[in-house]
Motif scaffolding. Structure first.
Motif, mmCIF file in Angstrom:
data_model
loop_
_atom_site.group_PDB
_atom_site.id
_atom_site.type_symbol
_atom_site.label_atom_id
_atom_site.label_comp_id
_atom_site.label_asym_id
_atom_site.label_seq_id
_atom_site.Cartn_x
_atom_site.Cartn_y
_atom_site.Cartn_z
ATOM 1 N N LYS A 100 0.838 -1.206 0.000
ATOM 2 C CA LYS A 100 0.000 0.000 0.000
ATOM 3 C C LYS A 100 0.868 1.250 0.000
ATOM 4 C CE LYS A 100 -3.743 2.139 2.579
ATOM 5 N NZ LYS A 100 -4.591 2.063 3.764
ATOM 6 N N ARG A 101 1.905 1.252 0.830
ATOM 7 C CA ARG A 101 2.806 2.420 0.862
ATOM 8 C C ARG A 101 3.527 2.583 -0.486
ATOM 9 N NH1 ARG A 101 3.723 0.919 6.403
ATOM 10 N NH2 ARG A 101 5.434 -0.439 5.774
ATOM 11 N N LYS A 102 3.919 1.447 -1.080
ATOM 12 C CA LYS A 102 4.611 1.501 -2.364
ATOM 13 C C LYS A 102 3.692 2.075 -3.442
ATOM 14 C CE LYS A 102 6.923 -1.595 -5.609
ATOM 15 N NZ LYS A 102 7.223 -3.004 -5.895
ATOM 16 N N ARG A 103 2.433 1.648 -3.478
ATOM 17 C CA ARG A 103 1.473 2.168 -4.460
ATOM 18 C C ARG A 103 1.218 3.658 -4.236
ATOM 19 N NH1 ARG A 103 -2.641 -0.449 -7.315
ATOM 20 N NH2 ARG A 103 -2.011 -2.520 -7.857
ATOM 21 N N GLU A 104 1.082 4.043 -2.937
ATOM 22 C CA GLU A 104 0.836 5.463 -2.644
ATOM 23 C C GLU A 104 2.023 6.314 -3.053
ATOM 24 O OE1 GLU A 104 -0.112 5.513 1.494
ATOM 25 O OE2 GLU A 104 -2.172 4.810 1.178
ATOM 26 N N ALA A 105 3.237 5.774 -2.834
ATOM 27 C CA ALA A 105 4.438 6.524 -3.204
ATOM 28 C C ALA A 105 4.526 6.689 -4.722
ATOM 29 C CB ALA A 105 5.683 5.821 -2.671
ATOM 30 N N GLY B 240 1.947 6.689 -6.626
ATOM 31 C CA GLY B 240 0.729 7.355 -7.084
ATOM 32 C C GLY B 240 -0.146 6.445 -7.904
ATOM 33 N N GLU B 241 -0.129 5.145 -7.624
ATOM 34 C CA GLU B 241 -0.928 4.181 -8.369
ATOM 35 C C GLU B 241 -2.082 3.665 -7.513
ATOM 36 O OE1 GLU B 241 1.484 0.955 -9.624
ATOM 37 O OE2 GLU B 241 3.017 2.232 -10.502
ATOM 38 N N PRO B 242 -3.201 4.339 -7.539
ATOM 39 C CA PRO B 242 -4.334 3.786 -6.807
ATOM 40 C C PRO B 242 -4.897 2.577 -7.552
ATOM 41 C CG PRO B 242 -5.016 5.735 -7.967
ATOM 42 C CD PRO B 242 -3.525 5.603 -8.175
#
Length: 133
Positions: free
Chosen positions: A110-115, A117-119
Motif C-alpha cells: 500500500k505504501r509503495k502504491r501510494e508513493a 501514485g498508483e491507486p
C-alpha cells in the motif's frame, strides 16, 4: 415450553393429519394425551415425594435461587479468588487491542502504491496472496 409457539404446534398438527391420516389420528392423539398425563403425574409425584421427605421446609425453599441456569462459573471463580467484596459491582476488564504490524506485506504494498501514485484501478482486482490462505 421447548420454544413451541401456537403456530408451530398448529403446523405439527397439520403435518400429523397428512402423515397419519384421519383413520389413525384419533388413536395417536389418545396415546399423546396418555403420555402427557403420565409425564404430569410423574412430575407431581416427584414434587409430592420431595414435600414428604423435606417436611415443612419444602414451602420455604426459594427455588429461583437454586436454579442452575443462573450460575456463571467465571463469576463464581472470580469471587472465590478475589479478596474484594462479592456484592460490589465488578470492574470491567481492560480489553487489550491487537497492535498493527507496520511491516506487513499488505501495508508495504500500500505504501509503495501510494508513493508511486498508483491507486487501485476501477476494473483492477484486489491483490491476492495465495500462500496466506
Amino acid at each position: 415450553m421447548f420454544g413451541l409457539t401456537f403456530e408451530k404446534l398448529l403446523l405439527i398438527g397439520v403435518i400429523a393429519v397428512f402423515l397419519l391420516g384421519p383413520e389413525r389420528l384419533p388413536h395417536y392423539a389418545a396415546k399423546l394425551g396418555q403420555f402427557v398425563r403420565g409425564v404430569r403425574d410423574f412430575a407431581n409425584g416427584a414434587k409430592d415425594r420431595m414435600r414428604e421427605e423435606m417436611g415443612p421446609d419444602f414451602d420455604d425453599v426459594d427455588w429461583q435461587k437454586l436454579d442452575p441456569r443462573q450460575y456463571d462459573p467465571r463469576r463464581i471463580i472470580r469471587e472465590a479468588l478475589s479478596d474484594a467484596d462479592p456484592l460490589a459491582e465488578p470492574e470491567r476488564p481492560a480489553v487489550a487491542r491487537a497492535s498493527v504490524n507496520e511491516n506487513s506485506a499488505y501495508l508495504q504494498r500500500k505504501r509503495k502504491r501510494e508513493a508511486l501514485g498508483e491507486p487501485l484501478g476501477a476494473g483492477e482486482a484486489a491483490p491476492f496472496d495465495a500462500e496466506a490462505t
